[in-house]
Design an enzyme around this catalytic site. Structure first.
Site, PDB file in Angstrom:
ATOM      1  N   LYS A 169       0.893  -1.175   0.000  1.00 22.99           N
ATOM      2  CA  LYS A 169       0.000   0.000   0.000  1.00 22.99           C
ATOM      3  C   LYS A 169       0.923   1.215   0.000  1.00 22.99           C
ATOM      4  O   LYS A 169       1.456   1.610   1.037  1.00 22.99           O
ATOM      5  CB  LYS A 169      -0.877  -0.029   1.256  1.00 22.99           C
ATOM      6  CG  LYS A 169      -2.204   0.694   1.151  1.00 22.99           C
ATOM      7  CD  LYS A 169      -2.136   2.157   0.819  1.00 22.99           C
ATOM      8  CE  LYS A 169      -1.709   3.012   1.989  1.00 22.99           C
ATOM      9  NZ  LYS A 169      -1.521   4.434   1.603  1.00 22.99           N
ATOM     10  N   GLU A 242       9.401   1.596  10.726  1.00 24.17           N
ATOM     11  CA  GLU A 242      10.481   2.535  10.367  1.00 24.17           C
ATOM     12  C   GLU A 242       9.862   3.926  10.428  1.00 24.17           C
ATOM     13  O   GLU A 242       9.131   4.327   9.523  1.00 24.17           O
ATOM     14  CB  GLU A 242      10.989   2.245   8.948  1.00 24.17           C
ATOM     15  CG  GLU A 242      11.662   0.897   8.766  1.00 24.17           C
ATOM     16  CD  GLU A 242      13.080   0.882   9.322  1.00 24.17           C
ATOM     17  OE1 GLU A 242      13.510   1.878   9.933  1.00 24.17           O
ATOM     18  OE2 GLU A 242      13.756  -0.144   9.149  1.00 24.17           O
ATOM     19  N   CYS A 276      14.154  10.789   6.043  1.00 24.95           N
ATOM     20  CA  CYS A 276      14.071  10.391   7.453  1.00 24.95           C
ATOM     21  C   CYS A 276      15.421  10.546   8.129  1.00 24.95           C
ATOM     22  O   CYS A 276      15.496  10.791   9.322  1.00 24.95           O
ATOM     23  CB  CYS A 276      13.561   8.970   7.568  1.00 24.95           C
ATOM     24  SG  CYS A 276      14.526   7.781   6.625  1.00 24.95           S
ATOM     25  N   GLU A 374      10.122  16.629  14.357  1.00 26.28           N
ATOM     26  CA  GLU A 374      10.646  16.380  13.013  1.00 26.28           C
ATOM     27  C   GLU A 374      10.171  17.508  12.092  1.00 26.28           C
ATOM     28  O   GLU A 374       8.988  17.844  12.083  1.00 26.28           O
ATOM     29  CB  GLU A 374      10.130  15.025  12.496  1.00 26.28           C
ATOM     30  CG  GLU A 374      10.793  14.615  11.209  1.00 26.28           C
ATOM     31  CD  GLU A 374      10.300  13.254  10.712  1.00 26.28           C
ATOM     32  OE1 GLU A 374       9.073  13.011  10.743  1.00 26.28           O
ATOM     33  OE2 GLU A 374      11.133  12.438  10.294  1.00 26.28           O
TER      34      GLU A 374
HETATM   35  P1  NAD Z   1       2.412   8.908   7.087  1.00 31.13           P
HETATM   36  O1  NAD Z   1       2.535   8.266   8.402  1.00 31.13           O
HETATM   37  O2  NAD Z   1       1.469  10.040   6.952  1.00 31.13           O
HETATM   38  O3  NAD Z   1       1.982   7.856   5.977  1.00 31.13           O
HETATM   39  C1  NAD Z   1       2.740   6.694   5.724  1.00 31.13           C
HETATM   40  C2  NAD Z   1       1.850   5.648   5.088  1.00 31.13           C
HETATM   41  O4  NAD Z   1       0.887   5.221   6.038  1.00 31.13           O
HETATM   42  C3  NAD Z   1       1.058   6.133   3.884  1.00 31.13           C
HETATM   43  O5  NAD Z   1       1.037   5.113   2.928  1.00 31.13           O
HETATM   44  C4  NAD Z   1      -0.333   6.376   4.457  1.00 31.13           C
HETATM   45  O6  NAD Z   1      -1.358   6.269   3.509  1.00 31.13           O
HETATM   46  C5  NAD Z   1      -0.418   5.243   5.466  1.00 31.13           C
HETATM   47  N1  NAD Z   1      -1.392   5.448   6.560  1.00 31.13           N
HETATM   48  C6  NAD Z   1      -1.848   6.609   7.082  1.00 31.13           C
HETATM   49  N2  NAD Z   1      -2.699   6.352   8.104  1.00 31.13           N
HETATM   50  C7  NAD Z   1      -2.781   5.007   8.227  1.00 31.13           C
HETATM   51  C8  NAD Z   1      -3.478   4.129   9.112  1.00 31.13           C
HETATM   52  N3  NAD Z   1      -4.267   4.582  10.070  1.00 31.13           N
HETATM   53  N4  NAD Z   1      -3.311   2.796   8.958  1.00 31.13           N
HETATM   54  C9  NAD Z   1      -2.482   2.316   8.007  1.00 31.13           C
HETATM   55  N5  NAD Z   1      -1.807   3.092   7.143  1.00 31.13           N
HETATM   56  C10 NAD Z   1      -1.939   4.428   7.254  1.00 31.13           C
HETATM   57  O7  NAD Z   1       3.889   9.349   6.661  1.00 31.13           O
HETATM   58  P2  NAD Z   1       4.326  10.132   5.349  1.00 31.13           P
HETATM   59  O8  NAD Z   1       3.960  11.570   5.497  1.00 31.13           O
HETATM   60  O9  NAD Z   1       3.894   9.403   4.137  1.00 31.13           O
HETATM   61  O10 NAD Z   1       5.916   9.987   5.439  1.00 31.13           O
HETATM   62  C11 NAD Z   1       6.727  10.833   6.158  1.00 31.13           C
HETATM   63  C12 NAD Z   1       7.181  10.186   7.446  1.00 31.13           C
HETATM   64  O11 NAD Z   1       7.815   8.935   7.191  1.00 31.13           O
HETATM   65  C13 NAD Z   1       8.211  11.007   8.184  1.00 31.13           C
HETATM   66  O12 NAD Z   1       7.918  11.007   9.552  1.00 31.13           O
HETATM   67  C14 NAD Z   1       9.498  10.258   7.935  1.00 31.13           C
HETATM   68  O13 NAD Z   1      10.503  10.452   8.891  1.00 31.13           O
HETATM   69  C15 NAD Z   1       9.030   8.859   7.910  1.00 31.13           C
HETATM   70  N6  NAD Z   1       9.984   8.018   7.203  1.00 31.13           N
HETATM   71  C16 NAD Z   1      10.706   7.119   7.921  1.00 31.13           C
HETATM   72  C17 NAD Z   1      11.652   6.339   7.272  1.00 31.13           C
HETATM   73  C18 NAD Z   1      12.473   5.330   8.009  1.00 31.13           C
HETATM   74  O14 NAD Z   1      13.034   4.469   7.346  1.00 31.13           O
HETATM   75  N7  NAD Z   1      12.564   5.356   9.319  1.00 31.13           N
HETATM   76  C19 NAD Z   1      11.845   6.489   5.897  1.00 31.13           C
HETATM   77  C20 NAD Z   1      11.085   7.427   5.216  1.00 31.13           C
HETATM   78  C21 NAD Z   1      10.154   8.174   5.870  1.00 31.13           C
END
Ligand code: NAD
Length: 524
Positions: A169, A242, A276, A374
């Site tokens: 997803k 992650e 990240c 962040e």
């Molecule tokens: P997000 O948490 O808004 O969304 C991530 C994913 O989760 C999306 O696909 C979204 O549709 C899905 N999602 C949202 N609500 C959900 C729910 N209730 N149940 C299941 N899935 C759900 O994050 P984002 O804005 O897409 O990404 C940015 C964040 O990701 C930043 O905090 C960044 O640090 C983090 N990130 C971490 C890593 C790592 O490896 N640690 C890598 C890249 C990004």
């Protein structure tokens, strides 16, 4: 759990963040469709896992060749959906995936094969032990938009080579690139039900978490990660999380100012700060502070901001308005609390809808949101420190613990400090780029997450460990089976002495006392 009607409410739009152009609209996948597809994945997975590992590796190799053929096309697609410069799309996405495919092709056989486990306990010497790594079954992957190709693809390759089926997803902002990943994997020979993509937003993600998947690998924000962990706990679904980061960069008094300031500028602004592992907080020894901050501001002034399709652009736009507002609010909070904006600190509406000027802040403190939350945008806040202990205390004064970097001419000193920083990865004299090392495990501590992706640890996350214990003397009853009594107790005391007594004499006496157990008949 999301209901059908909630899920089907709005369309998923793929938009070019540099121009605002609508690239494509999708109907979000419904909960019923998610469940049906997970069912198909369960049905298809056994045949996939029964293939020899080498057969799955051949498919990975074919995927790698196909991806290489289309490297520039895929980089352009990534740029059109995320805005990042094409060269970043090539290096931090396409190259990372090519190398991950190489790594899993080279290492999966040796990591996944059965492993003999010798037993040291004398009582267990008649048994031979083996570790068997079995695929979980169906692995759900939920991914973010900031590295829409390298994050899901590296996780997917590990899951597939281990014999799992995968349901991905992707972020609702980067559906096109996820569909391209599917097209490549299918063309390489992965059966369609073994790798499936569901376009949708958080509701679709939530439906996937609540479906009958066997494990979830989630990459995204801490807030969503917590929600997912709660849902997963209710059904004991194993998860890898992650999550976000607030990576500190420590510039020691012996650092090369020119190298470190260039590293800070790149580390804070690569992918417009939406990484990240990006440098989110910079701590500089007071002796270098003035020169260092001036160098950062001067170098930032030279950066070219624009559409990532233009090969001359160093920095593209942010992904969307919400991200921009978050950056603006944090910079404003810092400004109100006394931070100095050395450069940037404003939107660039002249360039397009989502551009923010790369920003260098001085005189920041840990009372400001910019040093605690962040930011995920092109901001480099810099703060002085006086002693190594203070630098470590500041670095560890955070809810996050994903990455960190130490900058020094003395590698041993840097490595010693690295051990004191609470983080999943610490780099000496570089930042961010550890994500491109296929051999390196990736993941965080504290709020930055649970578990690891990448490298052999990432591969191990994709399998369950089964222990196989096989008795060599199948015709013999075990001496510890029933028929207890005073004599047997004394023999066993002797046996424990034989194994663990402090003196060799006591061990020898224990051996003699326990010897009779070998001719023991037992009562059952
Ligand atoms: P997000 O948490 O808004 O969304 C991530 C994913 O989760 C999306 O696909 C979204 O549709 C899905 N999602 C949202 N609500 C959900 C729910 N209730 N149940 C299941 N899935 C759900 O994050 P984002 O804005 O897409 O990404 C940015 C964040 O990701 C930043 O905090 C960044 O640090 C983090 N990130 C971490 C890593 C790592 O490896 N640690 C890598 C890249 C990004």
């Amino acid at each position: 759990m999301a209901t059908e009607t909630q899920i089907a409410m709005h369309k998923i739009a793929s938009v070019n963040p540099a121009t605002g152009e609508l690239l494509r609209e999708f109907e979000p996948v419904t909960e019923a469709a998610v469940n049906a597809a997970v069912g198909r994945a369960h049905a298809a997975q056994p045949a996939w896992s029964e293939l020899e590992v080498q057969a799955r590796i051949s498919i990975l190799n074919q995927f790698r060749r196909l991806l290489h053929d289309k490297k520039s096309e895929i980089a352009r697609l990534i740029t059109s959906e995320t805005g990042k410069p094409q060269v970043e799309a090539l290096l931090t996405e396409v190259l990372v995936v090519l190398d991950a495919a190489r790594f899993y092709a080279e290492n999966s056989y040796s990591v996944l094969r059965d492993q003999a486990v010798p037993h040291a306990n004398l009582a267990m010497k008649t048994k031979s032990g083996q570790l068997i790594r079995e695929p979980y079954g169906v692995i759900g992957i939920i991914s973010p938009w900031n590295y829409p190709f390298s994050i899901p693809a590296t996780e997917t390759l590990a899951a597939l080579v281990a014999g799992n089926a995968v349901i991905l997803k992707p972020s609702e902002f980067t559906s096109l690139i996820a569909l391209e990943l599917a097209a490549l994997l299918w063309k390489a020979g992965v059966p369609k039900d073994v790798f499936q993509v569901f376009v949708g937003d958080g509701n679709t993600g939530s439906a996937l978490v609540n479906s009958s998947i066997d494990k979830l690998v989630f990459t995204g924000s801490v807030a969503t990660g917590r929600r997912i962990a709660e849902a997963a706990a209710a059904r004991l679904l194993p998860v890898v999380l992650e999550l976000g980061g607030k990576d500190p960069m420590l510039v020691l008094d012996d650092a090369d100012i020119d190298v470190a300031s260039s590293g800070a500028v790149w580390g804070a602004f690569v992918n417009a700060g939406q990484a990240c592992l990006s440098v989110e907080r910079c701590y500089v020894h007071r002796r270098l502070y003035q020169t260092f901050t001036e160098a950062c501001a001067r170098k930032t002034a030279k950066l070219r901001i624009g559409n990532g399709m233009d090969p001359e652009s160093d920095l593209g736009p942010l992904i969307h308005e919400r991200q921009l507002q978050n950056v603006e609010m944090q910079v404003e909070d810092a400004r109100l609390r006394g931070a100095q904006v050395l450069i940037g600190g404003l939107r660039r509406t002249d360039l397009g809808p989502n551009f923010y000027a790369p920003t260098v802040l001085a005189d920041v403190t840990h009372q400001m949101r910019i040093m605690r939350e962040e930011t995920f945008g092109p901001v480099l806040p810099i703060m002085p420190f006086d002693t190594e202990d203070e630098a470590i205390r500041l670095a560890n004064d955070s809810d996050y613990g994903l990455g960190a970097s130490v900058w020094t001419k003395d590698r041993a000193r840097g490595e010693a400090l690295a051990r004191r920083i609470h983080a999943g990865t610490v780099m000496i004299n570089d930042a961010v780029s550890c994500f491109g090392i296929s051999e390196a495990p990736h993941g965080g501590v504290k709020a930055s997450g649970i578990g690891r992706t990448h490298g052999t640890f990432g591969l191990e996350e994709m399998v369950r460990i089964k222990y196989l214990d096989s008795d060599r003397l199948q015709g013999m009853k075990k001496v510890w089976w029933y028929g207890y009594g005073e004599g047997f107790k004394r023999q066993m005391e002797g046996f424990v002495d034989l194994m663990f007594a402090r003196s060799w004499g006591q061990r020898l006496r224990g051996a003699l006392r326990s010897a009779g157990v070998l001719s023991r008949k037992g009562k059952i």
